[in-house]
Write a protein that holds these residues in place. Sequence first.
Motif, short mmCIF file in Angstrom:
data_model
loop_
_atom_site.label_atom_id
_atom_site.label_comp_id
_atom_site.label_asym_id
_atom_site.label_seq_id
_atom_site.Cartn_x
_atom_site.Cartn_y
_atom_site.Cartn_z
N LEU A 156 0.84 -1.40 -0.11
CA LEU A 156 -0.11 0.02 -0.22
C LEU A 156 0.92 1.31 -0.15
CD1 LEU A 156 -2.86 1.43 0.32
CD2 LEU A 156 -2.48 1.34 2.83
N LYS A 157 0.54 2.19 -0.92
CA LYS A 157 1.40 3.26 -0.86
C LYS A 157 0.50 4.65 -1.02
CE LYS A 157 5.25 6.15 -3.18
NZ LYS A 157 6.01 6.13 -4.23
N ILE A 158 0.73 5.55 -0.05
CA ILE A 158 -0.21 6.82 0.26
C ILE A 158 0.72 7.86 0.01
CG2 ILE A 158 -1.70 7.89 1.63
CD1 ILE A 158 -1.95 5.11 3.54
N THR A 159 0.24 8.65 -0.78
CA THR A 159 0.65 9.93 -1.12
C THR A 159 -0.10 11.14 -0.75
OG1 THR A 159 1.73 8.89 -3.02
CG2 THR A 159 1.64 11.56 -3.03
N ILE A 160 0.58 11.94 0.36
CA ILE A 160 -0.32 12.97 1.02
C ILE A 160 0.32 14.15 0.60
CG2 ILE A 160 -1.48 13.67 3.01
CD1 ILE A 160 -0.26 10.90 3.95
N PRO A 161 -0.39 15.38 -0.13
CA PRO A 161 0.38 16.55 -0.27
C PRO A 161 0.55 17.51 1.01
CG PRO A 161 -1.48 16.26 -1.58
CD PRO A 161 -1.48 15.17 -0.67
N LYS A 162 1.58 18.13 1.19
CA LYS A 162 1.81 18.97 2.17
C LYS A 162 1.13 20.28 2.11
CE LYS A 162 6.68 17.50 3.18
NZ LYS A 162 8.08 18.01 3.41
N ALA A 163 0.76 20.86 3.22
CA ALA A 163 0.05 21.79 3.17
C ALA A 163 1.11 23.06 2.80
CB ALA A 163 -0.41 22.48 4.59
N GLU A 164 0.70 24.26 2.30
CA GLU A 164 1.61 25.35 1.75
C GLU A 164 2.35 25.89 3.02
OE1 GLU A 164 2.41 26.68 -1.09
OE2 GLU A 164 0.87 25.26 -2.03
N GLU A 165 1.89 26.02 4.25
CA GLU A 165 2.70 26.54 5.19
C GLU A 165 3.83 25.42 5.66
OE1 GLU A 165 -1.04 24.91 7.30
OE2 GLU A 165 -0.69 26.29 5.65
N ALA A 166 3.72 24.40 5.38
CA ALA A 166 4.53 23.29 5.61
C ALA A 166 5.96 23.25 4.58
CB ALA A 166 4.12 21.88 5.75
N LYS A 167 5.61 23.73 3.36
CA LYS A 167 6.64 23.80 2.32
C LYS A 167 7.75 24.81 2.73
CE LYS A 167 3.72 22.15 -1.16
NZ LYS A 167 3.08 22.37 -2.55
N PRO A 168 8.93 24.59 2.47
CA PRO A 168 10.04 25.60 2.69
C PRO A 168 9.88 26.76 1.78
CG PRO A 168 11.00 23.60 1.73
CD PRO A 168 9.47 23.40 2.08
N LYS A 169 10.21 27.68 2.36
CA LYS A 169 9.87 29.12 1.51
C LYS A 169 11.23 30.00 1.57
CE LYS A 169 4.99 29.91 2.40
NZ LYS A 169 4.49 29.08 3.15
N THR A 170 11.60 30.27 0.21
CA THR A 170 12.67 31.21 0.18
C THR A 170 12.27 32.49 -0.29
OG1 THR A 170 13.73 29.09 -0.94
CG2 THR A 170 14.84 31.36 -1.33
N ILE A 171 13.12 33.64 0.73
CA ILE A 171 12.62 34.75 0.55
C ILE A 171 13.67 35.72 0.25
CG2 ILE A 171 12.06 37.09 1.93
CD1 ILE A 171 10.70 35.01 3.88
N LYS A 172 13.60 36.17 -1.11
CA LYS A 172 14.70 37.02 -1.58
C LYS A 172 14.89 38.29 -1.00
CE LYS A 172 16.73 37.65 -6.11
NZ LYS A 172 16.40 37.66 -7.65
N VAL A 173 16.20 38.68 -0.74
CA VAL A 173 16.56 39.97 -0.04
C VAL A 173 16.66 41.12 -1.27
CG1 VAL A 173 18.07 41.19 1.35
CG2 VAL A 173 17.51 38.67 1.57
N GLU A 174 15.95 42.06 -0.97
CA GLU A 174 16.18 43.19 -2.03
C GLU A 174 17.07 44.16 -1.59
OE1 GLU A 174 12.43 44.84 -2.96
OE2 GLU A 174 11.44 42.97 -3.01
N VAL A 175 17.80 44.82 -2.44
CA VAL A 175 19.16 45.55 -2.01
C VAL A 175 18.42 46.93 -2.71
CG1 VAL A 175 21.33 46.30 -2.44
CG2 VAL A 175 20.68 44.02 -2.49
N LYS A 176 18.26 47.94 -1.66
CA LYS A 176 18.00 49.39 -1.78
C LYS A 176 18.99 50.44 -1.92
CE LYS A 176 13.16 48.46 -0.47
NZ LYS A 176 12.08 49.10 0.08
#
Length: 133
Positions: free
Chosen positions: A113-133
């Motif tokens: 038996l193989k169960i595939t469950i998608p992760k919720a958005e808040e569980a996925k790692p997020k990358t935030i780009k640093v803006e230079v001003k």
Amino acid sequence: MPIIKWEPFEELDRWFGDFPAAPRAFAPAVDVYEDKDNVFVEAPLAGVSPKDVEITIENDILTVRGETKKESEVDEKNYYRKEVRSGSFQRSVALPSHVLGDKAKAESHDGMLKITIPKAEEAKPKTIKVEVK
């Protein structure tokens, strides 16, 4: 030195022979792993019909329950040892991430038996780009 799981009923068997203790509950083994988008759970359920398996996900806890059925019991057999069992089983496992249980998919192939469950958005790692001003 390897870690050995203690089985109290096996200790009784060693001391008293095959001790007719209460039947042991069947809980299938599971493998749980993830990638960046999904959590995967695999469980060997050889001899179990997929229509006899129920899967629920509640509060990021996966529960697999079902029943193995023996079509006919042969009374003439003189069993020396009977370890193949039939009856109900259940296994619950906490998932490593917050998941979308309503979007889970399950498939059975060759008794696995193989169960595939998608992760919720808040569980996925997020990358935030640093803006230079």
